[in-house]
Structure formats: C-alpha cells, structure tokens
Design an enzyme around this catalytic site. Structure first.
Site, PDB file in Angstrom:
ATOM      1  N   LYS A   1       6.752  -8.466  78.233  1.00  0.00           N
ATOM      2  CA  LYS A   1       5.721  -7.740  77.603  1.00  0.00           C
ATOM      3  C   LYS A   1       4.589  -8.687  76.921  1.00  0.00           C
ATOM      4  CE  LYS A   1       6.105  -4.693  72.792  1.00  0.00           C
ATOM      5  NZ  LYS A   1       7.033  -4.373  72.006  1.00  0.00           N
TER       6      LYS A   1
ATOM      7  N   LYS B   1       4.064  -5.343  66.628  1.00  0.00           N
ATOM      8  CA  LYS B   1       4.056  -3.459  65.776  1.00  0.00           C
ATOM      9  C   LYS B   1       5.117  -2.857  64.692  1.00  0.00           C
ATOM     10  CE  LYS B   1       2.184  -1.336  69.547  1.00  0.00           C
ATOM     11  NZ  LYS B   1       1.596   0.089  70.371  1.00  0.00           N
TER      12      LYS B   1
ATOM     13  N   GLU C   1      14.248   1.253  78.443  1.00  0.00           N
ATOM     14  CA  GLU C   1      12.569  -0.269  77.578  1.00  0.00           C
ATOM     15  C   GLU C   1      13.402  -1.324  78.851  1.00  0.00           C
ATOM     16  OE1 GLU C   1      10.102   0.546  75.892  1.00  0.00           O
ATOM     17  OE2 GLU C   1      10.334   1.859  74.193  1.00  0.00           O
TER      18      GLU C   1
ATOM     19  N   HIS D   1       8.095  10.643  72.372  1.00  0.00           N
ATOM     20  CA  HIS D   1       7.665  11.065  71.481  1.00  0.00           C
ATOM     21  C   HIS D   1       7.649  12.422  70.776  1.00  0.00           C
ATOM     22  CE1 HIS D   1       5.614   6.923  69.863  1.00  0.00           C
ATOM     23  NE2 HIS D   1       7.214   7.092  70.308  1.00  0.00           N
TER      24      HIS D   1
END
Length: 368
Positions: free
Chosen positions: A227, A143, A185, A253
């Site tokens: 991941k 990404k 994370e 966000h």
C-alpha cells in the site's frame, strides 16, 4: 521490528510494526508529545482492552494522557460524533502543533484523521491501529472520512498521519469474526498484483487467523509495503493506480448499504464478498477464467468469509444494489469505474461497465 516508509516528500512518515509496540509506545511517542501531553481518542471496546497498555507506557515516559472515549461501531463515523469529538478536542485546547492519537480500528482512525484535518485548519495525528483491517489498510494512506445518509465515506479528506504504530499483539483481543474480516484486506493485495502473495495466503491463512506471530507480522508488513508503494505513486487517485486498492469495494459498499452499515455485514466481510463478485463478474465477461474466479471464491469460503449475496445476508435484487452504487464517490460524469481482473494478480480499472448488466449478474448470483 519492521519499518516501512511512506514516501511523500515533506509529508513522508514511518509505519512501525513490532510485537509489543504498544507497551513501548512511551519511548516511540515521546517526541510527539507537545509539553508532555497526548490526547488519545478511542472507543469503549478498545478502551477496555488496549488503552490501559498505552496509558501505562506513556505515563512511564512522563507523558500525560487525555483520553476521549467514543461509542464503538460504524455508526460513530457520523456528523454527531465528529462534532462531539471536535468539541472535546477544543475543550482540551488542542493546538496545531499537537498530535492526536487514534487508538482503535478503522472507524476511529477515519474519524480522528478527518477531525485532525479540519480542526484549526489542520493539526497532527498518529495512527495506532488495533484491528487487522486497520493495520493492513485504513491506517495507511491518509484517507479519512465519515459516512452520510447517501453512502459510506462520502464526507472526508486526504490527510496523512505523522506516524503509524502497529502492534500485532493487539489482535489477541479481537473476536475471530473481526480478524477474518480484516484478513479480506490482506488477501486483497495478492489479488491486485501479487499472485505469489495470494498463494502464500492460501497456505498460511489458518496460521495467521490462529494468531501465529510470524504469519501476522509477515502479512502486515507485506500488505503495508504494497500500500505504501501505491500511495507514494498516486496519493489522491489521480493516475488511477491507487484505485486498484478499491478491489471489491464497489460491490462491497453496496452490500454494506443494503445491510444498513451494521454488524450484519462487517466492512471486511463486504469487501470479501465484493472481491468474489468482481472475479466472477470478470469471468462472466470473459476477462479471466472461471477456474481462477472459483479459486478466489473457494479461498474466501475456506476461511469463513462471505463470498456471495447469500453468505453476505443480502436479499435485495440487482437493480436495488446498483442504485446503492450510484452514490459511490468514484462516480465521474455519470460513469462508475469498476475494478475487474484478467486473473489473480491482474486487477485493472474498467470505465465501460454497463450497470444494467451488473444488475443482471447480481440477480443471477442472488438466485444461485
């Protein structure tokens, strides 16, 4: 050394995790240096702490280094700095066969990856992440993006790196706050679908944050392995499985947007608060127990991460925060999917959340 493979057929690549890997990067990257040269893009902070190590290793392997140094901070993920970077790469006569090295945190990795995806319709890049957040999350999976006035990461592409080289020793130079932000994370992977890893985090977070090499390496390897498996199964979020990686991000966000994408609230801090909110909202809906939601909040609080609107320094009301969510790139047909939880390790994607109810929940959280 630990090696994790991201299996994407012809676009597969390795994630190398090794203490001191930066000092041996010349040997690792020799095969990626076309005509004995690598362009290294970094920011001013990383240039002072880690670039000399990488340059010394590359030059010892007879690889010429062309550095491009950008300003630090989230504001660098912008049209202006993308243009600056592209102009710099073109001035260095980058070709499609070249590999651009992204040395830094998530901002540099996202920006360089996006630049590589569009420069001459695509050239190669290598991720050398230097923050915990980038090592366990943003450097893996392809990404890439810049921010827009309307929101975070709204302009970008899926574009995989050729290699990810992770040296946990780069974390020694980070301020404690930035390491804690990256830890959000790490713990996310336990909350998604691995309750045993969340329990490991509860017992080992202090050692990891204090710099214990074994704890760091284990957490990084466990995170990127999780991941890599998800990305290999759902590279472009078409099946919905990769969306699980966004746990905490829809709330987070919005909090970042309200604080101006500034140092008031780092990205990992926003994710931490967002995960706590997602679990408490799930408990409010009766999806998971209040005890499990409180356990998540208690752990984030114990390691010094934001866990509600107050500790995230957000004062906006619920409707204002929901308005930020409406710019989320995951919006589809006017519906915003939410990552909710039936318990620790039991996250799922919900597409029937009422935004007015989310606004009411956030107002309740804001008022304590």
């Amino acid at each position: 050394m630990a090696l994790v493979r991201v299996a994407l057929d012809a676009r597969s690549y390795d994630i190398v995790i090794e203490q001191g890997a930066l000092d041996r990067a010349g040997d690792t990257l020799r095969g990626y240096a076309r005509q004995g040269r690598l362009v290294v893009v970094t920011d001013a902070h990383v240039a002072a702490t880690q670039l000399p190590r990488l340059e010394a290793s590359l030059r010892a392997a007879n690889i010429a280094v062309e550095p491009i140094i950008l300003p630090p901070g989230e504001q660098t993920k912008s049209w202006r700095h993308l243009e600056q970077l592209l102009d710099g790469l073109l001035a260095l006569e980058i070709e499609r066969g070249d590999h651009i090295v992204a040395l830094g945190g998530g901002v540099i990795g996202d920006l360089v990856g996006f630049a590589a995806s569009i420069l001459k319709r695509g050239c190669h890049f290598i991720q050398v992440p230097t923050t915990l957040l980038a090592q366990v999350d943003s450097s893996v999976g392809g990404k890439t993006a810049i921010n827009a006035r309307a929101g975070k990461n709204l302009i970008g592409s899926f574009y995989q790196p050729a290699l990810v080289l992770i040296d946990p020793s780069t974390l020694d130079s980070l301020p404690p706050r930035e390491t804690r932000a990256g830890y959000a994370e790490v713990v996310k992977y336990g909350l998604i679908d691995d309750p045993a890893f969340f329990a490991w985090c509860e017992s080992n977070a202090d050692a990891l944050l204090a710099g214990d090499p074994d704890a760091r390496t284990y957490a990084i390897e466990r995170s990127v392995s999780a991941k890599a498996a998800i990305v290999a199964d759902d590279e472009r979020e078409t099946s919905g499985r990769r969306a699980l990686l966004n746990l905490g991000h829809t709330f987070g966000h919005a909090l970042e947007a309200d604080t101006g994408f500034s140092d008031t609230l780092l990205h990992g801090e926003g994710v931490a608060a967002g995960m706590a909110l997602a679990f408490r909202y799930s408990a409010r809906l009766g999806l998971c127990s209040s005890a499990e939601a409180n356990r998540v909040t208690a752990h984030l609080k114990a390691v010094g991460l934001p866990h509600d609107l107050a500790t995230a320094h957000v004062t906006a009301d619920g409707p204002a925060l929901v308005s930020h969510m409406l710019h989320d790139k995951k919006m589809a047909a006017g519906t915003l999917p939410f990552l909710l939880a039936r318990g620790i390790g039991a996250t799922f994607l919900s597409k029937d959340v009422a935004l007015d109810d989310v606004a009411a929940f956030l107002d309740e959280d804001r008022l304590g």
